[in-house]
Enzyme design. Structure first.
Site, short mmCIF file in Angstrom:
data_model
loop_
_atom_site.label_atom_id
_atom_site.label_comp_id
_atom_site.label_asym_id
_atom_site.label_seq_id
_atom_site.Cartn_x
_atom_site.Cartn_y
_atom_site.Cartn_z
N ASN A 1 3.19 -5.75 -0.84
CA ASN A 1 1.82 -5.28 -0.62
C ASN A 1 1.03 -5.60 -1.88
O ASN A 1 1.18 -4.93 -2.90
CB ASN A 1 1.84 -3.77 -0.35
CG ASN A 1 0.44 -3.19 -0.22
OD1 ASN A 1 -0.55 -3.92 -0.19
ND2 ASN A 1 0.36 -1.87 -0.15
N LYS B 1 -2.10 -5.39 -2.36
CA LYS B 1 -3.28 -4.52 -2.53
C LYS B 1 -4.51 -5.35 -2.88
O LYS B 1 -4.71 -6.44 -2.34
CB LYS B 1 -2.98 -3.42 -3.55
CG LYS B 1 -1.68 -2.66 -3.20
CD LYS B 1 -1.46 -1.39 -3.94
CE LYS B 1 -0.15 -0.75 -3.49
NZ LYS B 1 0.12 0.53 -4.10
N HIS C 1 -1.64 3.39 5.09
CA HIS C 1 -1.16 3.51 3.70
C HIS C 1 -1.82 4.73 3.05
O HIS C 1 -2.97 5.04 3.33
CB HIS C 1 -1.51 2.23 2.93
CG HIS C 1 -0.84 2.16 1.60
ND1 HIS C 1 -1.29 2.86 0.51
CD2 HIS C 1 0.28 1.51 1.18
CE1 HIS C 1 -0.49 2.63 -0.52
NE2 HIS C 1 0.47 1.81 -0.13
N GLU D 1 -3.10 5.15 0.31
CA GLU D 1 -4.36 4.87 -0.40
C GLU D 1 -5.52 4.87 0.59
O GLU D 1 -6.64 5.26 0.24
CB GLU D 1 -4.24 3.54 -1.16
CG GLU D 1 -3.37 3.71 -2.40
CD GLU D 1 -2.64 2.46 -2.84
OE1 GLU D 1 -2.99 1.35 -2.41
OE2 GLU D 1 -1.67 2.60 -3.63
N GLU E 1 6.92 6.44 2.28
CA GLU E 1 6.37 6.27 0.93
C GLU E 1 5.90 7.62 0.39
O GLU E 1 4.79 8.06 0.69
CB GLU E 1 5.17 5.31 0.98
CG GLU E 1 5.52 3.92 1.43
CD GLU E 1 4.59 2.89 0.80
OE1 GLU E 1 5.08 2.03 0.08
OE2 GLU E 1 3.37 2.98 1.02
N GLY F 1 3.28 3.68 -7.37
CA GLY F 1 2.63 3.22 -8.60
C GLY F 1 3.01 4.01 -9.85
O GLY F 1 2.47 3.78 -10.92
N SER G 1 7.47 2.47 -6.05
CA SER G 1 8.08 2.07 -7.33
C SER G 1 9.43 1.37 -7.18
O SER G 1 10.34 1.57 -7.99
CB SER G 1 8.17 3.27 -8.27
OG SER G 1 6.88 3.72 -8.61
#
Ligand code: PGA
Length: 261
Positions: A7, A9, A94, A96, A166, A172, A213
């Site tokens: 991904n 991003k 996701h 985010e 996730e 991250g 991660s």
């Protein structure tokens, strides 16, 4: 066969994305019968990345799609456009997007349905926040998110679904969760999928992968668990050597006999 998805991003320019695609394609074998590898650039980079991948077995993925098929949706990109561009799988829900643009369960469900309609594989992301985990709500949250995204949906004939577990607080952060801990969520997700579809359909056509991660050093510990069907990789997918090392680790894990065929 494991599924490894990068991904990217909104981290790269078009030139950087194109170069990365070329480097990944060059570093991997011309045929990859034992692992499915996909990269998900931003919308703007989809076409150049597809060209850069050339005849490589690496599959093109997108990071989102519009819940509607067509119409007055300024700024959106439709599933049929993505399918036209050769996109085979699409990340949906996701964390985010859940947090930055407030995507809710109903919207995510509509997007999953839209992906199926356009013959793409939805990569449905679920996972608890730090606060939810601290309150002991991890299992409840993960199960609820999976059920809500799939409510009333059938897997289309020959359709496939990937669910990515996730944990939001790990994404991250540079520190993944303990693989044994992740495996528990994977059991819950798989049982929910078996219940939502049928045990046979879920086991044959749904994959449950881990994200948060992941890097070349920790990926082996995740993939050593048969319940973890692959990984969704953010930061570490931006380096061709790191990403291809993750792919090689997946192939090695399958050669050792772990994994779901
Ligand atoms: P990360 O991102 O690997 O950088 O934690 C994973 C993701 O957001 O899918």
């Amino acid at each position: 066969m494991r599924t490894i998805i990068g991904n990217w991003k909104m981290q790269l320019t078009i030139a950087e994305a194109t170069q990365l695609a070329k480097d990944v394609a060059a570093a991997l074998p011309k045929r990859l019968p034992d692992v499915r590898v996909a990269v998900c650039p931003s919308y703007a980079a989809l076409s150049p990345v597809k060209d850069a991948l050339g005849g490589s077995p690496v599959v093109l993925g997108a990071q989102d799609l519009c819940h509607e098929e067509k119409g007055a949706y300024t700024g959106e990109v439709s599933g049929r456009e993505l399918a036209d561009l050769g996109v085979k799988l699409v990340i949906i829900g996701h964390s985010e997007r859940r947090s930055h643009v407030h995507e809710d369960d109903a919207l995510i469900r509509a997007k999953v349905q839209r992906a199926f309609k356009n013959k793409m594989i939805p990569v449905l992301c679920v996972g608890e926040t730090r606060d939810e985990r601290d309150k002991g709500l991890r299992d409840v949250v993960v199960e609820r998110q999976v059920r809500a995204a799939l409510e009333g949906l059938d897997l289309p004939a020959r359709g496939e679904l990937v669910v990515a577990y996730e944990p939001v607080w790990v994404i991250g952060s540079g520190t993944a969760v303990d693989p044994e801990d992740a495996a528990r969520s994977h059991y819950i997700i798989r049982e929910t999928l078996r219940d939502s579809f049928s045990p046979e359909t879920a086991d044959r056509r749904c994959r449950v992968i881990y994200g948060g991660s992941v890097d070349k050093n920790n990926v082996g510990a995740f993939l050593a668990r048969p319940v973890i069907d692959g990984v969704l990789v953010g930061g570490a997918s931006l380096s061709a050597p790191e990403f291809t090392a993750i792919v090689e680790a997946a192939r090695a894990a399958d050669a050792k006999g772990a994994g779901r065929g």
